[in-house]
Scaffold this motif. Structure first.
Motif, PDB file in Angstrom:
ATOM      1  N   ILE A 244      -6.049  -3.498   5.075  1.00 37.20           N
ATOM      2  CA  ILE A 244      -4.875  -2.426   5.307  1.00 37.20           C
ATOM      3  C   ILE A 244      -4.809  -1.351   4.029  1.00 37.20           C
ATOM      4  O   ILE A 244      -4.518  -0.097   4.106  1.00 37.20           O
ATOM      5  N   THR A 245      -5.011  -1.819   2.876  1.00 39.33           N
ATOM      6  CA  THR A 245      -4.599  -1.076   1.723  1.00 39.33           C
ATOM      7  C   THR A 245      -5.245   0.210   1.727  1.00 39.33           C
ATOM      8  O   THR A 245      -4.826   1.204   1.561  1.00 39.33           O
ATOM      9  N   PRO A 246      -6.886   0.185   1.887  1.00 36.37           N
ATOM     10  CA  PRO A 246      -7.401   1.707   1.795  1.00 36.37           C
ATOM     11  C   PRO A 246      -6.920   2.533   2.812  1.00 36.37           C
ATOM     12  O   PRO A 246      -6.736   3.792   2.613  1.00 36.37           O
ATOM     13  N   LEU A 247      -6.650   1.933   4.065  1.00 35.89           N
ATOM     14  CA  LEU A 247      -6.208   2.889   5.018  1.00 35.89           C
ATOM     15  C   LEU A 247      -5.114   3.447   5.199  1.00 35.89           C
ATOM     16  O   LEU A 247      -4.667   4.505   5.279  1.00 35.89           O
ATOM     17  N   VAL A 248      -4.160   2.667   4.730  1.00 37.64           N
ATOM     18  CA  VAL A 248      -2.545   2.974   4.545  1.00 37.64           C
ATOM     19  C   VAL A 248      -2.435   3.678   3.453  1.00 37.64           C
ATOM     20  O   VAL A 248      -1.723   4.771   3.602  1.00 37.64           O
ATOM     21  N   SER A 249      -3.102   3.454   2.379  1.00 33.21           N
ATOM     22  CA  SER A 249      -2.893   4.357   1.164  1.00 33.21           C
ATOM     23  C   SER A 249      -3.607   5.935   1.424  1.00 33.21           C
ATOM     24  O   SER A 249      -2.904   6.813   1.121  1.00 33.21           O
ATOM     25  N   ALA A 250      -4.652   5.706   2.163  1.00 33.10           N
ATOM     26  CA  ALA A 250      -5.391   7.121   2.389  1.00 33.10           C
ATOM     27  C   ALA A 250      -4.250   7.915   3.403  1.00 33.10           C
ATOM     28  O   ALA A 250      -4.121   9.277   3.440  1.00 33.10           O
TER      29      ALA A 250
ATOM     30  N   THR B 177      -1.035   7.449   3.787  1.00 32.38           N
ATOM     31  CA  THR B 177       0.134   7.984   3.136  1.00 32.38           C
ATOM     32  C   THR B 177      -0.145   9.138   2.218  1.00 32.38           C
ATOM     33  O   THR B 177       0.739  10.156   2.019  1.00 32.38           O
ATOM     34  N   GLU B 178      -1.240   9.267   1.593  1.00 30.17           N
ATOM     35  CA  GLU B 178      -1.436  10.370   0.548  1.00 30.17           C
ATOM     36  C   GLU B 178      -1.751  11.514   1.687  1.00 30.17           C
ATOM     37  O   GLU B 178      -1.530  12.483   1.308  1.00 30.17           O
ATOM     38  N   THR B 179      -2.416  11.336   2.752  1.00 34.58           N
ATOM     39  CA  THR B 179      -2.657  12.556   3.660  1.00 34.58           C
ATOM     40  C   THR B 179      -1.530  13.117   4.093  1.00 34.58           C
ATOM     41  O   THR B 179      -1.219  14.306   4.109  1.00 34.58           O
ATOM     42  N   VAL B 180      -0.543  12.211   4.542  1.00 31.81           N
ATOM     43  CA  VAL B 180       0.697  12.797   5.166  1.00 31.81           C
ATOM     44  C   VAL B 180       1.568  13.568   4.004  1.00 31.81           C
ATOM     45  O   VAL B 180       2.119  14.533   4.195  1.00 31.81           O
TER      46      VAL B 180
ATOM     47  N   ALA C 274       0.866  -1.260   0.265  1.00 33.28           N
ATOM     48  CA  ALA C 274      -0.092  -0.014  -0.003  1.00 33.28           C
ATOM     49  C   ALA C 274       0.705   1.149  -0.101  1.00 33.28           C
ATOM     50  O   ALA C 274       0.602   2.059  -0.798  1.00 33.28           O
ATOM     51  N   VAL C 275       1.779   1.243   0.855  1.00 31.58           N
ATOM     52  CA  VAL C 275       2.621   2.323   0.915  1.00 31.58           C
ATOM     53  C   VAL C 275       3.610   2.623  -0.260  1.00 31.58           C
ATOM     54  O   VAL C 275       3.608   3.659  -0.857  1.00 31.58           O
ATOM     55  N   GLU C 276       4.282   1.494  -0.653  1.00 26.93           N
ATOM     56  CA  GLU C 276       4.937   1.578  -2.089  1.00 26.93           C
ATOM     57  C   GLU C 276       4.208   2.041  -3.115  1.00 26.93           C
ATOM     58  O   GLU C 276       4.523   2.926  -3.899  1.00 26.93           O
ATOM     59  N   SER C 277       2.940   1.565  -3.453  1.00 28.14           N
ATOM     60  CA  SER C 277       1.936   1.943  -4.472  1.00 28.14           C
ATOM     61  C   SER C 277       1.750   3.318  -4.498  1.00 28.14           C
ATOM     62  O   SER C 277       1.875   4.108  -5.607  1.00 28.14           O
ATOM     63  N   VAL C 278       1.520   4.009  -3.554  1.00 26.39           N
ATOM     64  CA  VAL C 278       1.438   5.545  -3.516  1.00 26.39           C
ATOM     65  C   VAL C 278       2.590   6.117  -3.676  1.00 26.39           C
ATOM     66  O   VAL C 278       2.828   7.032  -4.471  1.00 26.39           O
ATOM     67  N   VAL C 279       3.704   5.875  -2.966  1.00 31.18           N
ATOM     68  CA  VAL C 279       5.029   6.195  -3.160  1.00 31.18           C
ATOM     69  C   VAL C 279       5.321   6.374  -4.537  1.00 31.18           C
ATOM     70  O   VAL C 279       5.768   7.276  -5.200  1.00 31.18           O
ATOM     71  N   LEU C 280       5.374   5.238  -5.263  1.00 31.74           N
ATOM     72  CA  LEU C 280       5.708   5.123  -6.685  1.00 31.74           C
ATOM     73  C   LEU C 280       5.073   6.037  -7.796  1.00 31.74           C
ATOM     74  O   LEU C 280       5.440   6.512  -8.432  1.00 31.74           O
TER      75      LEU C 280
ATOM     76  N   GLU D 105      12.317   1.140  -4.404  1.00 27.37           N
ATOM     77  CA  GLU D 105      10.889   1.259  -4.060  1.00 27.37           C
ATOM     78  C   GLU D 105      10.046   0.179  -4.947  1.00 27.37           C
ATOM     79  O   GLU D 105       9.209  -0.454  -4.055  1.00 27.37           O
ATOM     80  N   GLN D 106      10.316   0.231  -6.142  1.00 21.75           N
ATOM     81  CA  GLN D 106       9.728  -1.025  -6.862  1.00 21.75           C
ATOM     82  C   GLN D 106      10.095  -2.498  -6.163  1.00 21.75           C
ATOM     83  O   GLN D 106       9.221  -3.182  -6.386  1.00 21.75           O
ATOM     84  N   GLN D 107      11.119  -2.672  -6.099  1.00 21.46           N
ATOM     85  CA  GLN D 107      11.386  -3.855  -5.355  1.00 21.46           C
ATOM     86  C   GLN D 107      10.827  -3.845  -4.078  1.00 21.46           C
ATOM     87  O   GLN D 107      10.445  -5.432  -3.561  1.00 21.46           O
ATOM     88  N   HIS D 108      10.840  -3.084  -3.091  1.00 24.06           N
ATOM     89  CA  HIS D 108       9.940  -3.438  -2.107  1.00 24.06           C
ATOM     90  C   HIS D 108       8.347  -3.627  -2.416  1.00 24.06           C
ATOM     91  O   HIS D 108       7.835  -4.498  -1.537  1.00 24.06           O
ATOM     92  N   HIS D 109       7.875  -2.930  -3.180  1.00 25.86           N
ATOM     93  CA  HIS D 109       6.565  -3.118  -3.672  1.00 25.86           C
ATOM     94  C   HIS D 109       6.366  -4.834  -4.003  1.00 25.86           C
ATOM     95  O   HIS D 109       5.581  -5.460  -3.630  1.00 25.86           O
ATOM     96  N   ASP D 110       7.302  -4.978  -5.071  1.00 23.74           N
ATOM     97  CA  ASP D 110       7.071  -6.257  -5.901  1.00 23.74           C
ATOM     98  C   ASP D 110       7.578  -7.543  -4.818  1.00 23.74           C
ATOM     99  O   ASP D 110       6.665  -8.510  -4.663  1.00 23.74           O
ATOM    100  N   LEU D 111       8.394  -7.362  -4.218  1.00 29.58           N
ATOM    101  CA  LEU D 111       8.705  -8.598  -3.007  1.00 29.58           C
ATOM    102  C   LEU D 111       7.653  -8.616  -2.043  1.00 29.58           C
ATOM    103  O   LEU D 111       7.283  -9.692  -1.763  1.00 29.58           O
ATOM    104  N   SER D 112       6.985  -7.513  -1.595  1.00 31.32           N
ATOM    105  CA  SER D 112       5.778  -7.457  -0.616  1.00 31.32           C
ATOM    106  C   SER D 112       4.939  -8.124  -1.189  1.00 31.32           C
ATOM    107  O   SER D 112       4.091  -9.110  -0.506  1.00 31.32           O
TER     108      SER D 112
END
Length: 178
Positions: free
Chosen positions: A160-166, A168-171, A105-111, A139-146
């Motif tokens: 987790i995905t919607p909560l962590v994504s939102a 991360t976007e908010t921060v 979730a974090v890495e998707s937003v970050v990427l 960062e892509q490696q972290h996403h893909d391995l996870s």
């Protein structure tokens, strides 16, 4: 002729500051997860340590760029660190799938943000683009391995995905405005 964001105090400066704070948050996410994963997902500890070492290197890249620009760190730096540690502890407590879902979730937003930053800064701030581009592959490696650790349609991904994504976007949004 494009002017450097160093001269204008523009978008590049803000992006570098927010990315620096975000890397501090990521280090703390992985630190919290490592602490809990020793009990809940010991097979992930070495991978999480490797991810954290990447994030520490990324923090150094953005820290160097901030010093070069003579800019202070983002006002959200400590918020990112504290929030990241709490998130890491909480998700680490729930084990392997929660840890993996958090990273995805974090890495998707970050990427997405890194891609957009590179596009937005390409013409006006090549130094920022170099710094940002230096971290994309890891960062892509972290996403893909996870993602490879996630169970298809798993409970933790769904929660987790919607909560962590939102979050991360908010921060990121908040950091860009502080």
């Amino acid at each position: 002729m494009a002017t450097s964001s160093i001269a204008t105090g523009g978008l590049g400066d803000r992006v570098i500051k927010v990315n620096h704070a975000g890397e501090h948050g990521a280090i703390n996410i992985y630190s919290g997860q490592i602490l809990m994963a020793r009990l809940t997902a010991p097979d992930l500890v070495n991978e999480l340590r490797e991810f954290r070492s990447h994030e520490q290197r990324h923090l150094g890249i953005f820290g160097t760029e901030l010093r070069r620009r003579n800019k202070p760190r983002c006002r959200s730096y400590w918020l990112c660190g504290f929030g990241g540690y709490v998130l890491g502890l909480a998700t680490g407590l729930f084990g392997r799938n929660a840890i993996a879902a958090t990273s995805v979730a974090v890495e998707s937003v970050v990427l997405r943000h890194l891609e957009r930053q590179i596009a937005d800064l390409r013409e006006d701030d090549p130094e920022a683009v170099v710094a940002i581009s230096a971290i994309v592959a890891e960062e892509q490696q972290h996403h893909d391995l996870s993602a490879s650790h996630l169970q298809a349609n798993g409970f933790w991904s769904w929660i987790i995905t919607p909560l962590v994504s939102a979050s991360t976007e908010t921060v990121i949004w908040l950091g860009m405005r502080l």
